[in-house]
Design a protein around this motif. Structure first.
Motif, PDB file in Angstrom:
ATOM      1  N   GLN A 150     -11.040 -13.284   1.394  1.00 36.97           N
ATOM      2  CA  GLN A 150     -10.852 -13.670   2.792  1.00 36.97           C
ATOM      3  C   GLN A 150     -10.260 -12.525   3.590  1.00 36.97           C
ATOM      4  N   ALA A 151      -9.325 -11.828   2.997  1.00 35.03           N
ATOM      5  CA  ALA A 151      -8.663 -10.723   3.693  1.00 35.03           C
ATOM      6  C   ALA A 151      -9.624  -9.574   3.959  1.00 35.03           C
ATOM      7  N   SER A 152     -10.582  -9.360   3.052  1.00 32.62           N
ATOM      8  CA  SER A 152     -11.512  -8.234   3.213  1.00 32.62           C
ATOM      9  C   SER A 152     -12.422  -8.401   4.417  1.00 32.62           C
ATOM     10  N   HIS A 153     -12.577  -9.640   4.896  1.00 33.48           N
ATOM     11  CA  HIS A 153     -13.429  -9.888   6.048  1.00 33.48           C
ATOM     12  C   HIS A 153     -12.661  -9.796   7.370  1.00 33.48           C
ATOM     13  N   LEU A 154     -11.381  -9.538   7.295  1.00 30.72           N
ATOM     14  CA  LEU A 154     -10.574  -9.452   8.506  1.00 30.72           C
ATOM     15  C   LEU A 154     -10.552  -7.998   8.969  1.00 30.72           C
ATOM     16  N   THR A 155     -11.153  -7.757  10.112  1.00 32.76           N
ATOM     17  CA  THR A 155     -11.302  -6.377  10.575  1.00 32.76           C
ATOM     18  C   THR A 155      -9.961  -5.701  10.845  1.00 32.76           C
ATOM     19  N   PHE A 156      -8.982  -6.462  11.347  1.00 31.99           N
ATOM     20  CA  PHE A 156      -7.728  -5.801  11.724  1.00 31.99           C
ATOM     21  C   PHE A 156      -6.897  -5.377  10.508  1.00 31.99           C
ATOM     22  N   THR A 157      -7.177  -5.978   9.349  1.00 32.48           N
ATOM     23  CA  THR A 157      -6.380  -5.628   8.161  1.00 32.48           C
ATOM     24  C   THR A 157      -6.758  -4.255   7.594  1.00 32.48           C
ATOM     25  N   LYS A 158      -7.898  -3.699   8.006  1.00 37.86           N
ATOM     26  CA  LYS A 158      -8.297  -2.386   7.466  1.00 37.86           C
ATOM     27  C   LYS A 158      -7.330  -1.285   7.879  1.00 37.86           C
ATOM     28  N   ASP A 159      -6.633  -1.475   8.990  1.00 38.22           N
ATOM     29  CA  ASP A 159      -5.656  -0.477   9.435  1.00 38.22           C
ATOM     30  C   ASP A 159      -4.228  -0.837   9.054  1.00 38.22           C
ATOM     31  N   VAL A 160      -4.085  -1.877   8.237  1.00 40.43           N
ATOM     32  CA  VAL A 160      -2.766  -2.219   7.713  1.00 40.43           C
ATOM     33  C   VAL A 160      -2.587  -1.502   6.373  1.00 40.43           C
ATOM     34  N   LEU A 161      -1.610  -0.570   6.309  1.00 42.51           N
ATOM     35  CA  LEU A 161      -1.382   0.166   5.071  1.00 42.51           C
ATOM     36  C   LEU A 161      -0.643  -0.674   4.036  1.00 42.51           C
ATOM     37  N   GLY A 162       0.251  -1.521   4.503  1.00 41.38           N
ATOM     38  CA  GLY A 162       1.011  -2.334   3.574  1.00 41.38           C
ATOM     39  C   GLY A 162       2.400  -2.627   4.093  1.00 41.38           C
ATOM     40  N   ILE A 163       3.273  -2.979   3.163  1.00 44.37           N
ATOM     41  CA  ILE A 163       4.665  -3.300   3.464  1.00 44.37           C
ATOM     42  C   ILE A 163       5.524  -2.106   3.076  1.00 44.37           C
ATOM     43  N   VAL A 164       6.568  -1.821   3.858  1.00 45.30           N
ATOM     44  CA  VAL A 164       7.432  -0.664   3.581  1.00 45.30           C
ATOM     45  C   VAL A 164       7.878  -0.644   2.124  1.00 45.30           C
ATOM     46  N   ALA A 165       8.290  -1.782   1.605  1.00 48.33           N
ATOM     47  CA  ALA A 165       8.817  -1.850   0.235  1.00 48.33           C
ATOM     48  C   ALA A 165       7.787  -1.463  -0.822  1.00 48.33           C
ATOM     49  N   SER A 166       6.495  -1.597  -0.495  1.00 49.79           N
ATOM     50  CA  SER A 166       5.447  -1.331  -1.483  1.00 49.79           C
ATOM     51  C   SER A 166       4.808   0.052  -1.335  1.00 49.79           C
ATOM     52  N   LEU A 167       5.199   0.803  -0.321  1.00 46.90           N
ATOM     53  CA  LEU A 167       4.531   2.082  -0.039  1.00 46.90           C
ATOM     54  C   LEU A 167       5.202   3.288  -0.670  1.00 46.90           C
ATOM     55  N   GLY A 168       6.310   3.072  -1.341  1.00 47.78           N
ATOM     56  CA  GLY A 168       7.001   4.174  -2.020  1.00 47.78           C
ATOM     57  C   GLY A 168       7.772   3.656  -3.208  1.00 47.78           C
ATOM     58  N   GLN A 169       7.873   4.479  -4.244  1.00 46.88           N
ATOM     59  CA  GLN A 169       8.597   4.097  -5.454  1.00 46.88           C
ATOM     60  C   GLN A 169       9.663   5.143  -5.764  1.00 46.88           C
ATOM     61  N   LEU A 170      10.715   4.715  -6.468  1.00 53.38           N
ATOM     62  CA  LEU A 170      11.763   5.639  -6.912  1.00 53.38           C
ATOM     63  C   LEU A 170      11.929   5.526  -8.418  1.00 53.38           C
ATOM     64  N   GLU A 171      12.248   6.649  -9.048  1.00 49.59           N
ATOM     65  CA  GLU A 171      12.427   6.670 -10.490  1.00 49.59           C
ATOM     66  C   GLU A 171      13.705   5.951 -10.921  1.00 49.59           C
ATOM     67  N   ASP A 172      14.676   5.915 -10.035  1.00 46.21           N
ATOM     68  CA  ASP A 172      15.984   5.356 -10.384  1.00 46.21           C
ATOM     69  C   ASP A 172      16.187   4.017  -9.693  1.00 46.21           C
ATOM     70  N   GLU A 173      16.377   2.962 -10.473  1.00 44.54           N
ATOM     71  CA  GLU A 173      16.520   1.628  -9.910  1.00 44.54           C
ATOM     72  C   GLU A 173      17.779   1.504  -9.065  1.00 44.54           C
ATOM     73  N   ASN A 174      18.849   2.172  -9.482  1.00 45.72           N
ATOM     74  CA  ASN A 174      20.091   2.128  -8.720  1.00 45.72           C
ATOM     75  C   ASN A 174      19.898   2.732  -7.333  1.00 45.72           C
ATOM     76  N   LEU A 175      19.241   3.881  -7.278  1.00 46.63           N
ATOM     77  CA  LEU A 175      18.974   4.523  -5.992  1.00 46.63           C
ATOM     78  C   LEU A 175      18.029   3.687  -5.145  1.00 46.63           C
ATOM     79  N   SER A 176      17.029   3.072  -5.777  1.00 49.52           N
ATOM     80  CA  SER A 176      16.106   2.201  -5.060  1.00 49.52           C
ATOM     81  C   SER A 176      16.846   1.048  -4.403  1.00 49.52           C
ATOM     82  N   SER A 177      17.777   0.452  -5.138  1.00 50.34           N
ATOM     83  CA  SER A 177      18.566  -0.654  -4.598  1.00 50.34           C
ATOM     84  C   SER A 177      19.432  -0.197  -3.429  1.00 50.34           C
ATOM     85  N   LEU A 178      20.011   0.989  -3.551  1.00 46.03           N
ATOM     86  CA  LEU A 178      20.870   1.519  -2.485  1.00 46.03           C
ATOM     87  C   LEU A 178      20.078   1.788  -1.210  1.00 46.03           C
TER      88      LEU A 178
END
Length: 348
Positions: A150-178
């Motif tokens: 259903q989402a693939s048929h929504l034209t406006f979602t093609k320019d949605v990159l995602g959610i801030v929390a999902s667009l970057g990762q950190l090696e250290d869980e403590n630093l990620s939490s901070l």
């Protein structure tokens, strides 16, 4: 004859007398000449000694000046060598810091022995977002994971990159939490769009300015039984001012080449680990062309979220470096300075 003889007799004795006077005069003239010559020689000798002494003084003075100039040049050479060595030392220090960031070596004493197998991954992040059921981020995330057709048929979602929390990762869980705490829940759940057209499509309004609940993201939420409750943040990348500097040379993660804070000695403050914006790992597809102008997420999204947020090992290190902190700082033992003069106290 007699008279002639008398005349001769008178004349003869007079000749030796005249000769003696003449000799005396000659002797006197000779003596005077000798005295004049000696005086002249004495003057000449004295003048010669004075001229020779002056020349010797001038020679020695010039020699000393040349020696001083040579010593000055050697001192300058040594000073230049010292400056070069200090510069190389600072560059090595910066390289070490950059390598530590690349390798994720920014652990506090509490997490040095932590099992990295438990680090937050993309699936865990998605699970946490889905827990916010009535948020715009939760609705969008559910659409992409459970209603992808259903989402693939929504034209406006093609320019949605995602959610801030999902667009970057950190090696250290403590630093990620901070860093999550530093940004806050609303920002972590913000929707990131490439264009302003996408932002406008997420929410529409009637003539009175009321939200049309049947369209945009609100309509999608209602269609899957997840009505959006409350406000939500949307970040438009094309409206952000990107970082205008250089990138770290030969860095596959395209980390920003930011100036390190410096003490008066030229060294980095103790405990300084780097900048938060450079500690985030970004997937390759978003490193380069997240925007139409060719900018990646690091120099747009994360630079605007963190700017020059510094990371320190301990609160004590962070507070000692306070004069060098202008845009906030965090420490691995939980300290947070949000901006110059604004501190977060208490425990999380």
């Amino acid at each position: 004859m007699d008279s002639s003889s008398d005349l001769q007799a008178h004349m003869i004795p007079a000749t030796p007398h005249l000769s003696a006077q003449t000799n005396a005069i000659l002797v006197d003239d000779s003596s005077a000449s000798m005295q004049v010559d000696q005086t002249e020689n004495s003057v000449v000798a004295r003048d010669g000694m004075q001229n020779g002494g002056t020349e010797l003084v001038i020679y020695n003075s010039k020699r000393l000046q040349d020696d001083l100039q040579m010593i000055g040049l050697k001192i300058k050479q040594h000073e230049d060598h010292i400056k070069l060595l200090k510069s190389q030392s600072l560059k090595l220090g910066d390289s070490i810091l950059d390598l530590q960031v690349n390798l994720g070596k920014y652990h506090s004493a509490k997490v040095d022995n932590e099992d990295h197998s438990n680090h937050q991954n993309e699936e865990e992040t998605t699970g946490q977002i889905l827990q916010h059921e009535k948020s715009a981020a939760g609705v969008l995330c559910q659409l992409k994971t459970r209603h992808c057709t259903q989402a693939s048929h929504l034209t406006f979602t093609k320019d949605v990159l995602g959610i801030v929390a999902s667009l970057g990762q950190l090696e250290d869980e403590n630093l990620s939490s901070l860093l999550s705490e530093y940004l806050g829940v609303d920002t972590m759940l913000a929707i990131v769009c490439k264009t302003f057209e996408c932002v406008k499509a997420l929410e529409t309004y009637d003539k009175e300015g009321h939200i049309i609940k049947s369209s945009g993201l609100h309509g999608l939420g209602a269609s899957i039984g997840r009505a959006i409750d409350g406000r939500f943040l949307v970040i438009c990348l094309e409206n952000l001012r990107p970082f205008a500097g250089e990138f770290v040379v030969d860095d596959p993660q395209r980390r920003l080449d930011l100036w390190k804070p410096r003490l008066p000695t030229g060294e980095c403050p103790p405990g300084f680990l780097g900048y938060a914006v450079n500690m985030i790992n970004i997937d390759s597809k978003n490193l380069f062309c997240a925007t139409a102008s060719g900018h990646g997420l690091r120099e747009t999204l994360f630079y605007n979220l963190f700017y020059r947020l510094q990371v320190y090992r301990t609160r004590a290190d962070m507070l000692l470096a306070l004069p060098l902190i202008s845009d906030g700082a965090i420490s691995l033992d939980g300290g947070i300075i949000r901006s110059s003069g604004v501190f977060s106290l208490g425990s999380r």
